[in-house]
Design a protein around this motif. Structure first.
Motif, mmCIF file in Angstrom:
data_model
loop_
_atom_site.group_PDB
_atom_site.id
_atom_site.type_symbol
_atom_site.label_atom_id
_atom_site.label_comp_id
_atom_site.label_asym_id
_atom_site.label_seq_id
_atom_site.Cartn_x
_atom_site.Cartn_y
_atom_site.Cartn_z
ATOM 1 N N ARG A 228 41.773 32.718 34.148
ATOM 2 C CA ARG A 228 42.892 32.854 33.219
ATOM 3 C C ARG A 228 42.550 32.204 31.897
ATOM 4 N N ASP A 229 43.232 32.692 30.871
ATOM 5 C CA ASP A 229 43.161 32.125 29.529
ATOM 6 C C ASP A 229 44.582 31.715 29.178
ATOM 7 N N ASN A 230 44.851 30.425 29.308
ATOM 8 C CA ASN A 230 46.217 29.952 29.087
ATOM 9 C C ASN A 230 46.692 30.214 27.661
ATOM 10 N N ALA A 231 45.790 30.094 26.702
ATOM 11 C CA ALA A 231 46.170 30.286 25.305
ATOM 12 C C ALA A 231 46.619 31.722 25.051
ATOM 13 N N LYS A 232 46.028 32.662 25.786
ATOM 14 C CA LYS A 232 46.371 34.073 25.613
ATOM 15 C C LYS A 232 47.368 34.555 26.663
ATOM 16 N N ASN A 233 47.780 33.657 27.562
ATOM 17 C CA ASN A 233 48.687 34.040 28.651
ATOM 18 C C ASN A 233 48.166 35.268 29.389
ATOM 19 N N THR A 234 46.894 35.257 29.674
ATOM 20 C CA THR A 234 46.247 36.399 30.293
ATOM 21 C C THR A 234 45.456 35.961 31.526
ATOM 22 N N VAL A 235 45.556 36.758 32.571
ATOM 23 C CA VAL A 235 44.766 36.527 33.776
ATOM 24 C C VAL A 235 43.828 37.707 33.941
ATOM 25 N N TYR A 236 42.644 37.426 34.451
ATOM 26 C CA TYR A 236 41.604 38.445 34.599
ATOM 27 C C TYR A 236 41.177 38.565 36.061
ATOM 28 N N LEU A 237 40.662 39.732 36.403
ATOM 29 C CA LEU A 237 40.037 39.914 37.703
ATOM 30 C C LEU A 237 38.707 40.626 37.454
ATOM 31 N N GLN A 238 37.621 39.862 37.556
ATOM 32 C CA GLN A 238 36.289 40.437 37.419
ATOM 33 C C GLN A 238 35.864 40.936 38.791
ATOM 34 N N MET A 239 35.527 42.214 38.863
ATOM 35 C CA MET A 239 35.183 42.835 40.135
ATOM 36 C C MET A 239 33.741 43.325 40.074
ATOM 37 N N LEU A 240 32.913 42.802 40.957
ATOM 38 C CA LEU A 240 31.505 43.179 41.039
ATOM 39 C C LEU A 240 31.231 43.848 42.379
ATOM 40 N N SER A 241 30.107 44.538 42.435
ATOM 41 C CA SER A 241 29.679 45.179 43.683
ATOM 42 C C SER A 241 30.813 45.963 44.326
ATOM 43 N N LEU A 242 31.455 46.777 43.538
ATOM 44 C CA LEU A 242 32.611 47.520 44.023
ATOM 45 C C LEU A 242 32.233 48.509 45.110
ATOM 46 N N LYS A 243 33.153 48.670 46.049
ATOM 47 C CA LYS A 243 32.967 49.565 47.187
ATOM 48 C C LYS A 243 34.064 50.626 47.174
ATOM 49 N N PRO A 244 33.819 51.776 47.796
ATOM 50 C CA PRO A 244 34.878 52.799 47.851
ATOM 51 C C PRO A 244 36.177 52.267 48.456
ATOM 52 N N GLU A 245 36.078 51.345 49.382
ATOM 53 C CA GLU A 245 37.299 50.796 49.991
ATOM 54 C C GLU A 245 38.081 49.879 49.051
ATOM 55 N N ASP A 246 37.536 49.593 47.873
ATOM 56 C CA ASP A 246 38.287 48.837 46.874
ATOM 57 C C ASP A 246 39.212 49.749 46.063
ATOM 58 N N THR A 247 39.111 51.053 46.282
ATOM 59 C CA THR A 247 39.958 51.996 45.562
ATOM 60 C C THR A 247 41.426 51.746 45.877
ATOM 61 N N ALA A 248 42.215 51.569 44.828
ATOM 62 C CA ALA A 248 43.638 51.262 44.990
ATOM 63 C C ALA A 248 44.275 51.129 43.616
ATOM 64 N N VAL A 249 45.585 51.045 43.612
ATOM 65 C CA VAL A 249 46.306 50.608 42.416
ATOM 66 C C VAL A 249 46.361 49.084 42.475
ATOM 67 N N TYR A 250 45.934 48.454 41.414
ATOM 68 C CA TYR A 250 45.908 46.994 41.342
ATOM 69 C C TYR A 250 47.082 46.509 40.503
ATOM 70 N N TYR A 251 47.789 45.523 41.050
ATOM 71 C CA TYR A 251 48.957 44.960 40.392
ATOM 72 C C TYR A 251 48.743 43.474 40.140
ATOM 73 N N CYS A 252 49.152 42.995 38.975
ATOM 74 C CA CYS A 252 49.221 41.558 38.793
ATOM 75 C C CYS A 252 50.669 41.119 38.981
ATOM 76 N N ALA A 253 50.827 39.864 39.332
ATOM 77 C CA ALA A 253 52.144 39.345 39.635
ATOM 78 C C ALA A 253 52.224 37.883 39.231
ATOM 79 N N ALA A 254 53.421 37.429 38.931
ATOM 80 C CA ALA A 254 53.650 36.044 38.532
ATOM 81 C C ALA A 254 54.632 35.380 39.487
ATOM 82 N N SER A 255 54.288 34.156 39.870
ATOM 83 C CA SER A 255 55.143 33.360 40.746
ATOM 84 C C SER A 255 55.723 32.202 39.953
ATOM 85 N N GLN A 256 56.946 31.798 40.317
ATOM 86 C CA GLN A 256 57.597 30.697 39.618
ATOM 87 C C GLN A 256 57.879 29.517 40.530
ATOM 88 N N GLY A 257 57.202 29.413 41.621
ATOM 89 C CA GLY A 257 57.410 28.282 42.519
ATOM 90 C C GLY A 257 56.941 28.617 43.906
#
Length: 125
Positions: A72-101
């Motif tokens: 994450r980059d707190n200054a930019k309020n952005t979270v990242y997901l770096q994905m390497l060595s991707l496989k066909p089974e990684d195919t999906a819709v990816y969602y980010c989510a925020a928790s408050q506690g």
């Protein structure tokens, strides 16, 4: 309210890489953790990774450990997901989510109160 917008999805060949981004806006000071989930057709939404917003601690699903990195980059309020060595089974819709506690590193979808619209990741064999 927290608004989340994902970007960075696409089509990639097996073995390739992608980086997803999720920009947060609104009451971001209330976020305690941010996570990534994914949902493939006909399957339930599953946990991928989470990060403690102010401390940087992380947790991963076994299926992605060693291949995916959440950051994450707190200054930019952005979270990242770096994905390497991707496989066909990684195919999906990816969602980010925020928790408050709740859990320190929440892994259940019901522990997150805010969700992005999702971004498609397709890995061809």
């Amino acid at each position: 309210q927290v608004q989340l917008v994902e970007s960075g999805g696409g089509l990639v060949q097996a073995g390739g890489s992608l980086r997803l981004s999720c920009a947060a806006s609104g009451r971001t000071f209330s976020m305690s953790a941010m996570g990534w989930f994914r949902q493939a057709p006909g399957k339930e939404r599953e946990f991928v990774a989470t990060i403690r917003w102010n401390y940087g601690a992380t947790k991963y699903a076994d299926s992605v450990k060693g291949r995916f990195t959440i950051s994450r980059d707190n200054a930019k309020n952005t979270v990242y997901l770096q994905m390497l060595s991707l496989k066909p089974e990684d195919t999906a819709v990816y969602y980010c989510a925020a928790s408050q506690g709740g859990s320190w590193l929440p892994i259940g979808p019901n522990e997150y109160g805010y969700w992005g619209q999702g971004t498609q990741v397709t890995v061809s064999s």
